[in-house]
Design a protein around this motif. Structure first.
Motif, mmCIF file in Angstrom:
data_model
loop_
_atom_site.group_PDB
_atom_site.id
_atom_site.type_symbol
_atom_site.label_atom_id
_atom_site.label_comp_id
_atom_site.label_asym_id
_atom_site.label_seq_id
_atom_site.Cartn_x
_atom_site.Cartn_y
_atom_site.Cartn_z
ATOM 1 N N MET A 1 38.530 11.121 12.083
ATOM 2 C CA MET A 1 38.504 9.715 11.677
ATOM 3 C C MET A 1 37.585 9.508 10.478
ATOM 4 N N ALA A 2 37.918 8.508 9.694
ATOM 5 C CA ALA A 2 37.076 8.162 8.562
ATOM 6 C C ALA A 2 35.787 7.516 9.075
ATOM 7 N N LEU A 3 34.705 7.915 8.498
ATOM 8 C CA LEU A 3 33.401 7.377 8.861
ATOM 9 C C LEU A 3 33.220 6.015 8.211
ATOM 10 N N ASP A 4 32.753 5.026 8.972
ATOM 11 C CA ASP A 4 32.554 3.678 8.447
ATOM 12 C C ASP A 4 31.255 3.621 7.645
ATOM 13 N N ARG A 5 31.350 3.947 6.365
ATOM 14 C CA ARG A 5 30.176 3.941 5.480
ATOM 15 C C ARG A 5 29.606 2.534 5.333
ATOM 16 N N GLY A 6 30.450 1.511 5.480
ATOM 17 C CA GLY A 6 29.974 0.141 5.335
ATOM 18 C C GLY A 6 28.879 -0.189 6.336
ATOM 19 N N LEU A 7 29.056 0.223 7.593
ATOM 20 C CA LEU A 7 28.032 -0.050 8.604
ATOM 21 C C LEU A 7 26.765 0.752 8.355
ATOM 22 N N ILE A 8 26.923 1.981 7.899
ATOM 23 C CA ILE A 8 25.743 2.800 7.590
ATOM 24 C C ILE A 8 24.969 2.165 6.444
ATOM 25 N N ASP A 9 25.678 1.767 5.396
ATOM 26 C CA ASP A 9 25.030 1.110 4.259
ATOM 27 C C ASP A 9 24.392 -0.214 4.671
ATOM 28 N N TRP A 10 25.055 -0.960 5.559
ATOM 29 C CA TRP A 10 24.525 -2.230 6.054
ATOM 30 C C TRP A 10 23.204 -1.991 6.790
ATOM 31 N N MET A 11 23.160 -1.001 7.666
ATOM 32 C CA MET A 11 21.923 -0.712 8.401
ATOM 33 C C MET A 11 20.817 -0.266 7.450
ATOM 34 N N ALA A 12 21.165 0.507 6.428
ATOM 35 C CA ALA A 12 20.163 0.937 5.443
ATOM 36 C C ALA A 12 19.590 -0.270 4.705
ATOM 37 N N GLU A 13 20.460 -1.233 4.379
ATOM 38 C CA GLU A 13 20.013 -2.454 3.691
ATOM 39 C C GLU A 13 19.133 -3.303 4.604
ATOM 40 N N VAL A 14 19.570 -3.471 5.846
ATOM 41 C CA VAL A 14 18.839 -4.294 6.820
ATOM 42 C C VAL A 14 17.436 -3.746 7.061
ATOM 43 N N LEU A 15 17.309 -2.418 7.113
ATOM 44 C CA LEU A 15 16.031 -1.784 7.464
ATOM 45 C C LEU A 15 15.283 -1.221 6.258
ATOM 46 N N ALA A 16 15.687 -1.600 5.049
ATOM 47 C CA ALA A 16 15.071 -1.048 3.834
ATOM 48 C C ALA A 16 13.552 -1.233 3.810
ATOM 49 N N ALA A 17 13.067 -2.350 4.310
ATOM 50 C CA ALA A 17 11.622 -2.597 4.307
ATOM 51 C C ALA A 17 10.893 -1.795 5.386
ATOM 52 N N ASP A 18 11.645 -1.208 6.332
ATOM 53 C CA ASP A 18 11.039 -0.499 7.457
ATOM 54 C C ASP A 18 11.038 1.013 7.290
ATOM 55 N N GLY A 19 11.851 1.522 6.377
ATOM 56 C CA GLY A 19 11.922 2.967 6.181
ATOM 57 C C GLY A 19 13.269 3.371 5.623
ATOM 58 N N THR A 20 13.558 4.657 5.726
ATOM 59 C CA THR A 20 14.783 5.214 5.181
ATOM 60 C C THR A 20 15.769 5.530 6.299
ATOM 61 N N VAL A 21 16.987 5.007 6.167
ATOM 62 C CA VAL A 21 18.042 5.278 7.135
ATOM 63 C C VAL A 21 18.845 6.484 6.646
ATOM 64 N N THR A 22 18.985 7.466 7.528
ATOM 65 C CA THR A 22 19.825 8.633 7.269
ATOM 66 C C THR A 22 20.837 8.720 8.399
#
Length: 123
Positions: A2-23
């Motif tokens: 299945m295709a990975l939903d990059r939109g949700l990963i990018d959304w979480m990275a944006e939401v938590l940008a002030a808290d650290g790095t999302v990988t």
């Protein structure tokens, strides 16, 4: 696969940008997300967020009506993992997404460190 939903990963990275790095790491048709190396959510193959839970946060998840992640095992039994379905507001409200994600991060911080084969610790 299945295709990975990059939109949700990018959304979480944006939401938590002030808290650290999302990988992330691909897993089971989706991905496991980490904040500075602490597991906090999975994105399943259907594009849903499931935040990490534990005994300390279960009452909060239950009060919000967030179902536990379940799956069918090879033997036909239904098993569950300690992840909870994200409330709907997490998909379009930055404050709600951050609040619930940080609850998952806290559960990840409390989780025991697992050893990988060969004695290396998992991150």
């Amino acid at each position: 696969m299945m295709a990975l939903d990059r939109g949700l990963i990018d959304w979480m990275a944006e939401v938590l940008a002030a808290d650290g790095t999302v990988t992330h790491r691909r897993m089971m048709g989706g991905a496991t997300l980490y904040l500075d190396g602490i597991v906090f959510t999975i994105v399943d193959g259907d594009g849903s967020l499931w935040f990490k839970g534990d005994a300390q946060s279960d009452a909060t998840w239950d009060a919000a009506g967030c179902a536990r992640f379940t799956y069918a095992r090879g033997d036909g039994q239904v098993a569950s993992m300690n992840y909870r379905r994200a409330p709907e507001a997490c998909y379009d409200d930055v404050d709600a997404a951050r609040t619930w994600a940080l609850l998952g991060v806290a559960a990840g911080q409390r989780a025991p460190v697992k050893k990988r084969k060969g004695g290396k610790t998992a991150g």
